[in-house]
Design a protein around this motif. Structure first.
Motif, PDB file in Angstrom:
ATOM      1  N   ALA A 194      39.169  78.446 -14.175  1.00 20.45           N
ATOM      2  CA  ALA A 194      38.274  79.394 -14.452  1.00 20.45           C
ATOM      3  C   ALA A 194      38.164  80.825 -14.519  1.00 20.45           C
ATOM      4  O   ALA A 194      37.746  81.519 -14.102  1.00 20.45           O
ATOM      5  N   ARG A 195      39.529  81.199 -15.242  1.00 23.48           N
ATOM      6  CA  ARG A 195      40.013  82.618 -15.263  1.00 23.48           C
ATOM      7  C   ARG A 195      39.897  83.285 -16.508  1.00 23.48           C
ATOM      8  O   ARG A 195      40.203  84.324 -16.780  1.00 23.48           O
ATOM      9  N   ILE A 196      39.274  82.619 -17.424  1.00 23.35           N
ATOM     10  CA  ILE A 196      39.297  83.236 -18.825  1.00 23.35           C
ATOM     11  C   ILE A 196      37.793  83.341 -19.368  1.00 23.35           C
ATOM     12  O   ILE A 196      36.972  82.213 -18.980  1.00 23.35           O
ATOM     13  N   ASP A 201      32.843  92.944 -25.476  1.00 26.01           N
ATOM     14  CA  ASP A 201      33.337  93.259 -26.974  1.00 26.01           C
ATOM     15  C   ASP A 201      34.462  92.215 -27.514  1.00 26.01           C
ATOM     16  O   ASP A 201      35.222  92.543 -28.472  1.00 26.01           O
ATOM     17  N   GLY A 202      34.079  91.060 -26.995  1.00 27.51           N
ATOM     18  CA  GLY A 202      34.944  89.989 -27.509  1.00 27.51           C
ATOM     19  C   GLY A 202      36.395  89.873 -26.933  1.00 27.51           C
ATOM     20  O   GLY A 202      37.112  88.934 -27.518  1.00 27.51           O
ATOM     21  N   VAL A 203      36.584  90.574 -26.192  1.00 24.97           N
ATOM     22  CA  VAL A 203      38.034  90.366 -25.464  1.00 24.97           C
ATOM     23  C   VAL A 203      38.104  89.417 -24.380  1.00 24.97           C
ATOM     24  O   VAL A 203      37.205  89.479 -23.724  1.00 24.97           O
ATOM     25  N   VAL A 204      39.082  88.356 -24.611  1.00 25.10           N
ATOM     26  CA  VAL A 204      39.184  87.386 -23.349  1.00 25.10           C
ATOM     27  C   VAL A 204      40.057  88.033 -22.435  1.00 25.10           C
ATOM     28  O   VAL A 204      41.193  88.543 -22.549  1.00 25.10           O
ATOM     29  N   ARG A 205      39.957  88.149 -21.213  1.00 24.87           N
ATOM     30  CA  ARG A 205      40.527  88.506 -20.015  1.00 24.87           C
ATOM     31  C   ARG A 205      40.764  87.438 -18.892  1.00 24.87           C
ATOM     32  O   ARG A 205      40.035  86.411 -18.997  1.00 24.87           O
ATOM     33  N   ALA A 206      41.758  87.609 -18.025  1.00 29.11           N
ATOM     34  CA  ALA A 206      42.193  86.599 -17.254  1.00 29.11           C
ATOM     35  C   ALA A 206      41.558  86.608 -15.831  1.00 29.11           C
ATOM     36  O   ALA A 206      41.677  85.724 -15.071  1.00 29.11           O
ATOM     37  N   VAL A 207      41.247  87.793 -15.452  1.00 26.55           N
ATOM     38  CA  VAL A 207      40.747  87.801 -14.080  1.00 26.55           C
ATOM     39  C   VAL A 207      39.151  88.171 -13.678  1.00 26.55           C
ATOM     40  O   VAL A 207      38.660  89.151 -14.406  1.00 26.55           O
ATOM     41  N   GLY A 208      38.761  87.652 -12.562  1.00 25.07           N
ATOM     42  CA  GLY A 208      37.281  87.805 -12.216  1.00 25.07           C
ATOM     43  C   GLY A 208      36.384  87.532 -13.304  1.00 25.07           C
ATOM     44  O   GLY A 208      35.138  88.013 -13.336  1.00 25.07           O
ATOM     45  N   LYS A 210      33.132  86.164 -14.556  1.00 25.24           N
ATOM     46  CA  LYS A 210      31.996  85.647 -14.110  1.00 25.24           C
ATOM     47  C   LYS A 210      31.385  84.409 -14.659  1.00 25.24           C
ATOM     48  O   LYS A 210      30.876  83.430 -14.209  1.00 25.24           O
ATOM     49  N   ARG A 211      31.639  84.350 -16.017  1.00 25.80           N
ATOM     50  CA  ARG A 211      31.160  83.294 -16.907  1.00 25.80           C
ATOM     51  C   ARG A 211      32.539  82.591 -17.614  1.00 25.80           C
ATOM     52  O   ARG A 211      32.650  83.112 -18.786  1.00 25.80           O
ATOM     53  N   PRO A 212      32.958  81.937 -17.075  1.00 25.86           N
ATOM     54  CA  PRO A 212      34.120  81.516 -17.600  1.00 25.86           C
ATOM     55  C   PRO A 212      34.179  80.646 -18.422  1.00 25.86           C
ATOM     56  O   PRO A 212      33.119  79.818 -18.725  1.00 25.86           O
ATOM     57  N   LEU A 213      34.923  80.662 -19.587  1.00 25.21           N
ATOM     58  CA  LEU A 213      34.873  79.558 -20.576  1.00 25.21           C
ATOM     59  C   LEU A 213      35.400  78.191 -20.052  1.00 25.21           C
ATOM     60  O   LEU A 213      36.210  78.004 -18.972  1.00 25.21           O
ATOM     61  N   SER A 214      34.671  77.279 -20.732  1.00 25.51           N
ATOM     62  CA  SER A 214      35.093  75.847 -20.088  1.00 25.51           C
ATOM     63  C   SER A 214      36.242  75.157 -20.788  1.00 25.51           C
ATOM     64  O   SER A 214      36.888  75.803 -21.886  1.00 25.51           O
TER      65      SER A 214
END
Ligand SMILES: Nc1ncnc2c1ncn2[C@@H]1O[C@H](COP(=O)(O)OS(=O)(=O)O)[C@@H](OP(=O)(O)O)[C@H]1O
Length: 392
Positions: A194-196, A201-208, A210-214
């Protein structure tokens, strides 16, 4: 302040008695303790200094579990330092079955990563926590060796300095995998944890997140994340400088994904080779070591020889079948993920070509299908203009 010398176990221990506070403090007398020796920690405040320890030195510490008992804890003789997602768990599970090898364990006695120094920022402060570190590595007998498996160590520039201080003769094992595939495995690992997330702005990040992708994340999410990391690195570091990837790879900024940077193995290993002799570092190629069970056992045997324990017949272990069954069942339990997009693969292969060639130069005996030709024949570092275009 007075000091007295005692011979305890194999070692001379200097005990300093402070008259003012009436406390007794002990530390090892002259030089480092020899690997295999057991140092008795005379009093709770005994100051065995980290710079007097070494790999394989065992300390008797008051046991937390046994009432008034002591237990033996050994400074690891071996550290599997990385790389993350390159088969390090598989290696750990086999080694932990060896009767003379032990690693840190969970409450059920199952081997676990320690990652004790993974977030260390200060070498001296971290090494001063040696007692806490060593207490993670219990030994049943003094001739057991302990090992640390922490795949994050290789990327933290402080960890080689800590281990050099605490265990200068420690043996180091690094497994390397096609960095393009490693990056995708790392991304899906972060997704599983649950870190993605996808920001506005459409950028996928790895930390923090809040609404992680499944899980599993999609290949296009990975493509976005790779391009975001590449574009940030080219903005922050100068892509036309020769040590571009090394600076990118040792960047420890909060909240940044580092799935690409983690694949710059040569930069990371060079830092270890600055502090440890080459004979203390064994590099294994993931694709060869996982090709078959026999190849895995052959790699495990190499590690046994490297660390200096006798060969073990893993088929004679009652736990080996259990370990293999659990490990084989993992992919189906975790769920498969779709293949990476061919455009992302092309971009990553391009980014890694120069760094892979540097790895081949550093370790000429390494034989991996993904190693590019030597750096003389390929671009020595990542091609700056391709990065600026984001590989498109
Ligand atoms: N025997 C064998 N055959 C094929 N693949 C194998 C094998 N052992 C480990 N693996 C793959 O290695 C990846 C996990 O690596 P690590 O154990 O180092 O991961 S971790 O860093 O400890 O999380 C993970 O990769 P991905 O499946 O691509 O994510 C494992 O599937």
């Amino acid at each position: 302040m007075t000091s007295i010398f005692l011979r305890i176990g194999h070692e001379q221990v200097q005990v300093i008695v402070s008259s003012r506070r009436g406390e007794a403090r002990g530390c090892l007398g002259g030089g480092r303790a020899r690997p295999g020796s057991v140092v008795t920690d005379v009093v709770a405040s005994c100051r065995v200094n980290a710079t007097r320890l070494d790999a394989g030195v065992c300390i008797e510490l008051a046991s937390r579990r046994l009432l008034r008992g002591v237990s033996i804890h050994c400074v690891p003789s071996l550290a599997v330092i990385g790389a993350m997602k390159c088969g390090t768990t598989n290696l750990m599970l086999y080694l932990a079955l060896h009767p003379r090898l032990r690693t840190s364990e969970n409450a059920l006695g199952w081997p676990v990563e320690s990652r004790f120094f993974s977030r260390a920022l200060d070498e001296i402060a971290a090494a001063d926590r040696w007692r806490e570190y060593v207490s993670r590595y219990p030994a049943r007998r003094a001739n057991e060796l302990t090992f640390d498996k922490s795949p994050n160590y290789v990327v933290n520039p402080v960890v080689p300095r800590i281990l050099r201080r605490l265990a200068p003769s420690i043996k180091l094992v690094m497994t390397v995998r096609d960095p393009t595939r490693r990056a995708y495995s790392h991304f899906q690992h972060d997704c599983r944890n649950a870190r993605i997330a996808r920001r506005g702005d459409g950028v996928v990040r790895a930390v923090g997140a809040k609404r992680p992708l499944s899980y599993p994340c999609e290949a296009r999410d990975f493509d976005d994340m790779v391009r975001a990391e590449v574009s940030r690195a080219t903005r922050v570091f100068n892509a036309s400088t020769p040590d571009f990837e090394c600076r990118w790879s040792s960047n420890r900024g909060r909240g940044d994904s580092s799935v690409v940077a983690r694949g710059f193995y040569a930069c990371q290993l060079a830092r270890w080779l600055d502090l440890f002799p080459r004979e203390q570092l064994l590099v294994l190629v993931f694709e060869k070591f996982v090709a078959s069970r026999a190849d895995t056992l052959a790699a495990v045997s190499r590690v046994e020889r490297f660390v200096g324990v006798e060969p073990f017949d893993y088929d004679s272990s009652l736990r080996v079948k259990l370990v293999e069954r659990v490990y084989a069942a993992l992919p189906s339990r975790l769920g498969a993920y779709e293949p990476m997009d061919s455009r992302t693969k092309l971009l990553l292969d391009h980014i890694y070509c120069g760094p892979n060639a540097k790895l081949a130069d550093l370790f000429p005996d390494l034989d991996a299908p993904w190693l590019c030709a030597t750096s003389k024949n390929s671009s020595a570092s990542t091609n700056a203009s391709t990065l600026r275009r984001g590989g498109r």
